[in-house]
Design an enzyme around this catalytic site. Structure first.
Site, PDB file in Angstrom:
ATOM      1  N   ASN A  82      54.827   0.426 -26.278  1.00  0.00           N
ATOM      2  CA  ASN A  82      53.558  -0.409 -25.207  1.00  0.00           C
ATOM      3  C   ASN A  82      53.058   0.342 -24.719  1.00  0.00           C
ATOM      4  O   ASN A  82      51.496  -0.153 -24.165  1.00  0.00           O
ATOM      5  CB  ASN A  82      53.729  -2.029 -25.715  1.00  0.00           C
ATOM      6  CG  ASN A  82      55.475  -1.681 -24.201  1.00  0.00           C
ATOM      7  OD1 ASN A  82      55.632  -0.620 -24.254  1.00  0.00           O
ATOM      8  ND2 ASN A  82      54.960  -3.007 -23.449  1.00  0.00           N
ATOM      9  N   GLU A 126      65.836  -2.291 -19.857  1.00  0.00           N
ATOM     10  CA  GLU A 126      64.620  -3.350 -19.021  1.00  0.00           C
ATOM     11  C   GLU A 126      63.731  -4.057 -20.422  1.00  0.00           C
ATOM     12  O   GLU A 126      63.678  -2.600 -22.028  1.00  0.00           O
ATOM     13  CB  GLU A 126      63.542  -2.070 -18.766  1.00  0.00           C
ATOM     14  CG  GLU A 126      63.544  -1.978 -17.045  1.00  0.00           C
ATOM     15  CD  GLU A 126      63.680  -3.263 -16.250  1.00  0.00           C
ATOM     16  OE1 GLU A 126      63.341  -4.125 -16.348  1.00  0.00           O
ATOM     17  OE2 GLU A 126      63.317  -2.807 -15.375  1.00  0.00           O
ATOM     18  N   CYS A 143      55.202  -6.717 -22.180  1.00  0.00           N
ATOM     19  CA  CYS A 143      56.740  -7.696 -21.763  1.00  0.00           C
ATOM     20  C   CYS A 143      57.311  -8.308 -21.087  1.00  0.00           C
ATOM     21  O   CYS A 143      57.245  -9.701 -21.193  1.00  0.00           O
ATOM     22  CB  CYS A 143      57.633  -6.197 -21.809  1.00  0.00           C
ATOM     23  SG  CYS A 143      57.810  -6.066 -19.987  1.00  0.00           S
ATOM     24  N   GLU A 200      64.863  -2.155 -11.409  1.00  0.00           N
ATOM     25  CA  GLU A 200      64.300  -0.617 -11.256  1.00  0.00           C
ATOM     26  C   GLU A 200      62.896  -0.704  -9.775  1.00  0.00           C
ATOM     27  O   GLU A 200      62.815  -1.973  -9.941  1.00  0.00           O
ATOM     28  CB  GLU A 200      62.793   0.066 -12.397  1.00  0.00           C
ATOM     29  CG  GLU A 200      64.345   0.074 -13.791  1.00  0.00           C
ATOM     30  CD  GLU A 200      62.968   0.918 -14.950  1.00  0.00           C
ATOM     31  OE1 GLU A 200      62.519   0.362 -15.891  1.00  0.00           O
ATOM     32  OE2 GLU A 200      63.057   2.087 -14.812  1.00  0.00           O
TER      33      GLU A 200
HETATM   34  P1  NAD Z   1      62.518  -0.558 -29.031  1.00  0.00           P
HETATM   35  O1  NAD Z   1      63.938  -1.149 -28.847  1.00  0.00           O
HETATM   36  O2  NAD Z   1      62.552  -0.532 -30.937  1.00  0.00           O
HETATM   37  O3  NAD Z   1      62.195   1.217 -29.066  1.00  0.00           O
HETATM   38  C1  NAD Z   1      62.446   1.773 -27.843  1.00  0.00           C
HETATM   39  C2  NAD Z   1      62.507   3.130 -28.134  1.00  0.00           C
HETATM   40  O4  NAD Z   1      64.113   3.143 -28.892  1.00  0.00           O
HETATM   41  C3  NAD Z   1      62.373   3.758 -28.604  1.00  0.00           C
HETATM   42  O5  NAD Z   1      61.928   5.405 -28.146  1.00  0.00           O
HETATM   43  C4  NAD Z   1      62.683   3.915 -30.163  1.00  0.00           C
HETATM   44  O6  NAD Z   1      62.428   5.014 -30.818  1.00  0.00           O
HETATM   45  C5  NAD Z   1      64.281   4.550 -28.924  1.00  0.00           C
HETATM   46  N1  NAD Z   1      65.153   3.890 -30.290  1.00  0.00           N
HETATM   47  C6  NAD Z   1      65.496   2.816 -31.604  1.00  0.00           C
HETATM   48  N2  NAD Z   1      66.598   3.087 -31.227  1.00  0.00           N
HETATM   49  C7  NAD Z   1      67.130   3.726 -30.951  1.00  0.00           C
HETATM   50  C8  NAD Z   1      69.237   4.035 -31.197  1.00  0.00           C
HETATM   51  N3  NAD Z   1      69.488   3.551 -31.965  1.00  0.00           N
HETATM   52  N4  NAD Z   1      69.258   4.472 -30.037  1.00  0.00           N
HETATM   53  C9  NAD Z   1      68.946   4.778 -28.925  1.00  0.00           C
HETATM   54  N5  NAD Z   1      67.481   4.877 -28.864  1.00  0.00           N
HETATM   55  C10 NAD Z   1      66.793   4.116 -29.634  1.00  0.00           C
HETATM   56  O7  NAD Z   1      61.702  -0.783 -29.127  1.00  0.00           O
HETATM   57  P2  NAD Z   1      60.221  -1.261 -29.065  1.00  0.00           P
HETATM   58  O8  NAD Z   1      60.061  -1.688 -30.153  1.00  0.00           O
HETATM   59  O9  NAD Z   1      59.373   0.163 -29.204  1.00  0.00           O
HETATM   60  O10 NAD Z   1      59.198  -1.868 -28.156  1.00  0.00           O
HETATM   61  C11 NAD Z   1      58.883  -3.167 -27.471  1.00  0.00           C
HETATM   62  C12 NAD Z   1      60.532  -3.503 -26.855  1.00  0.00           C
HETATM   63  O11 NAD Z   1      59.960  -3.374 -25.786  1.00  0.00           O
HETATM   64  C13 NAD Z   1      60.544  -5.015 -27.177  1.00  0.00           C
HETATM   65  O12 NAD Z   1      61.322  -5.660 -27.022  1.00  0.00           O
HETATM   66  C14 NAD Z   1      59.056  -5.572 -25.299  1.00  0.00           C
HETATM   67  O13 NAD Z   1      59.134  -6.526 -24.220  1.00  0.00           O
HETATM   68  C15 NAD Z   1      60.250  -4.102 -24.532  1.00  0.00           C
HETATM   69  N6  NAD Z   1      59.622  -3.807 -23.314  1.00  0.00           N
HETATM   70  C16 NAD Z   1      59.895  -4.189 -22.009  1.00  0.00           C
HETATM   71  C17 NAD Z   1      59.086  -3.749 -21.046  1.00  0.00           C
HETATM   72  C18 NAD Z   1      60.496  -4.008 -19.173  1.00  0.00           C
HETATM   73  O14 NAD Z   1      59.915  -3.196 -18.823  1.00  0.00           O
HETATM   74  N7  NAD Z   1      61.310  -5.360 -19.453  1.00  0.00           N
HETATM   75  C19 NAD Z   1      58.478  -2.937 -20.512  1.00  0.00           C
HETATM   76  C20 NAD Z   1      57.517  -2.515 -22.181  1.00  0.00           C
HETATM   77  C21 NAD Z   1      58.559  -3.749 -23.624  1.00  0.00           C
END
Ligand code: NAD
Length: 491
Positions: free
Chosen positions: A158, A256, A289, A462
């Site tokens: 995102n 996060e 998020c 962070e």
């Molecule tokens: P996701 O967890 O599906 O993927 C995030 C990252 O993790 C991607 O690069 C993905 O390839 C990787 N990944 C997936 N499975 C993995 C595994 N088994 N091992 C290692 N890496 C793996 O999340 P998303 O759909 O890409 O992002 C959306 C989520 O991120 C939402 O829940 C959002 O709230 C959260 N988010 C949080 C913040 C924050 O700062 N708190 C900021 C932005 C987004």
């Protein structure tokens, strides 16, 4: 070194890994499509075990010299790195609006300047860390922030450039070497970061990029016991898996995660200001998020608030993120569109009333109308779970205590917003169990301030010193201030 690049609206970017200062390809690749119009942007290399291994080895080899440079010399490299990011500002805007659907205007005015600052601010801040000392009548404690080693950075789609640099800045400034696994739905800005790092003269192996999907490449990376830290931003299910995997190797993780943050409107709030801010929750098509997605509005002002917010929402420009006037762009991927639609359909079947929106937007296949649902139960799926799309809920309350109770009655605890007379809104905000909360405002951030979530929204903070505490091994070097003589009676 391969020279094959993708041409994204005139911007040339490598779809391959960047390991030890070299581009390398994989036999396997995955397709990358634009969320704007689903066109194929190209094929991106999918890292296998050998690429993860090569990246870790490159980072291990680069670590001793980078760590030994010291914060001041690293700052020279990192300031040049920030400059090289700035030189590519237009290219970053084009890439991230095409592969992630982020508004071009937001990239230009918000994300790219912030990405530069993420690198240069932490480089500067690292200088001050070296100076900490505690002096007692017995000894001088020199508190060192030593680099931890090889760090894995895993980011979501995102806001890939902002989130990669937000982690990269402190990790590198502290003296670590890094492997980034970018998000498979939006991997291009991270690849351009490698070009910027290369142009800035960062030694080979200090920054490495391994492209690939999460369940394959990402999983391999986080399973490796040679890592010193894993810094992850993403969803709760992935975080649980990473925490378990890293736990088996005792590798510390910073997590996060998602949010389901309250947006509280007290009865004495400036309703027009609150409504204008409310419409901002549709920014990035709600894929933010920290957005306040659960509106909790005092019963006496709910009708007036809804009409004011409706006015702002009706004026939103929805369309192509590359158009400077667009305010709400597409949803990242057809799977995410299905997810958003599923949440809305199930909520409506369960009795929710649609105040506005509720369906796909005619602009295109990956566009969803800004939506507000009401008549939703506190224990319903739509109130309890993160949608990560342009879908908000609205509930009413009759006392500040009830607002706080509803705000806290979810498993998430990332952020929040509270509108009302300042002292009263501040008192309510203090009772909301989240990592941060904005009073009569939204989105004000500072790199020195802590950022992160409580409960299911994450582990760790962070920003500022908190980033360094995570990326460093904190060590106390104790030098007595008078001659020390060993004795068994001494504690
Ligand atoms: P996701 O967890 O599906 O993927 C995030 C990252 O993790 C991607 O690069 C993905 O390839 C990787 N990944 C997936 N499975 C993995 C595994 N088994 N091992 C290692 N890496 C793996 O999340 P998303 O759909 O890409 O992002 C959306 C989520 O991120 C939402 O829940 C959002 O709230 C959260 N988010 C949080 C913040 C924050 O700062 N708190 C900021 C932005 C987004």
């Amino acid at each position: 070194m391969t020279t094959h690049t993708l041409d994204i609206c005139g911007v040339h970017v490598s779809p391959h890994h960047y390991i030890g200062g070299q581009r390398s390809t994989s036999p396997e690749s995955f397709e990358l499509h634009s969320p704007i119009d689903q066109r194929l942007l190209g094929h991106v290399s999918e890292g296998g075990a050998e690429h993860v291994d090569a990246a870790i080895q490159a980072a291990q080899q680069a670590f001793p010299a980078w760590a030994a440079l010291g914060a001041e010399k690293r700052k020279g490299f990192l300031d040049r790195f920030a400059e090289e990011i700035g030189k590519r500002a237009d290219a970053f805007c084009v890439l991230e609006s095409n592969d992630a659907g982020v508004l071009l205007s937001r990239m230009r005015h918000g994300v790219v300047p912030r990405a530069m600052l993420n690198i240069s601010w932490f480089a500067e801040h690292a200088l001050r860390l070296q100076e900490r000392q505690i002096e007692t009548d017995q000894a001088l404690h020199r508190i060192r922030h030593d680099p931890a080693g090889v760090v894995a950075i895993i980011t979501p789609w995102n806001s890939p450039l902002m989130l990669a640099t937000w982690k990269l800045g402190p990790a590198l400034a502290a003296g670590n070497t890094v492997i980034i696994k970018p998000p498979e739905w939006a991997p291009l800005s991270s690849s351009l970061l490698a070009d910027a790092a290369n142009a800035a003269g960062l030694p080979p192996g200090v920054v490495n990029i391994v492209q690939g999907r999460g369940a394959t490449t990402g999983a391999r990376l986080v399973s490796d016991p040679r890592l010193a830290r894993i810094s992850f931003t993403g969803s709760v299910p992935t975080a649980k898996w990473i925490a378990q995997t890293a736990g088996a190797n005792l590798v510390p993780c910073s997590l996060e995660l998602g949010g389901k943050s309250p947006f509280i409107v007290l009865e004495d709030a400036d309703l027009d200001n609150a409504a204008a801010t409310g419409a901002l929750m549709y920014r990035n098509a709600g894929q933010v998020c920290l957005a306040g997605t659960r509106f909790l509005v005092h019963k006496r002002v709910a009708g007036a608030f809804i009409e004011r917010m409706r006015g702002y929402v009706e004026r939103l420009n929805i369309g192509d993120p590359r158009d400077e006037h667009t305010e709400v762009g597409p949803i990242i991927h057809p799977r995410q569109v299905e997810r958003v639609k599923g949440f809305v359909d199930r909520a409506v079947s369960a009795g929710a009333k649609v105040l506005w929106g509720g369906a796909l937007h005619p602009y295109g296949a990956q566009y969803f109308q800004p939506t507000m649902l009401t008549d939703v139960a506190q224990d319903s799926e739509i109130v309890q779970n993160e949608v990560f799309g342009p879908v908000l809920t609205l509930q009413t309350f009759e006392s500040d205590a009830e607002a706080v109770r509803l705000a806290n009655d979810v498993d998430y605890g990332l952020g929040g917003v509270c509108y009302g007379e300042t002292a009263r809104a501040t008192a309510v905000a203090e009772q909301v169990h989240t990592g941060f909360i904005w009073v009569n405002s939204f989105g004000i951030r500072d790199l020195a301030a802590p950022f992160g979530g409580c409960k299911r929204s994450g582990i760790g903070r962070e920003g500022g010193d908190w980033s360094f505490e995570f990326f460093c091994d904190i060590k106390d070097v104790i030098v007595p201030n008078k001659p020390f003589r060993a004795s068994f009676s001494q504690r």
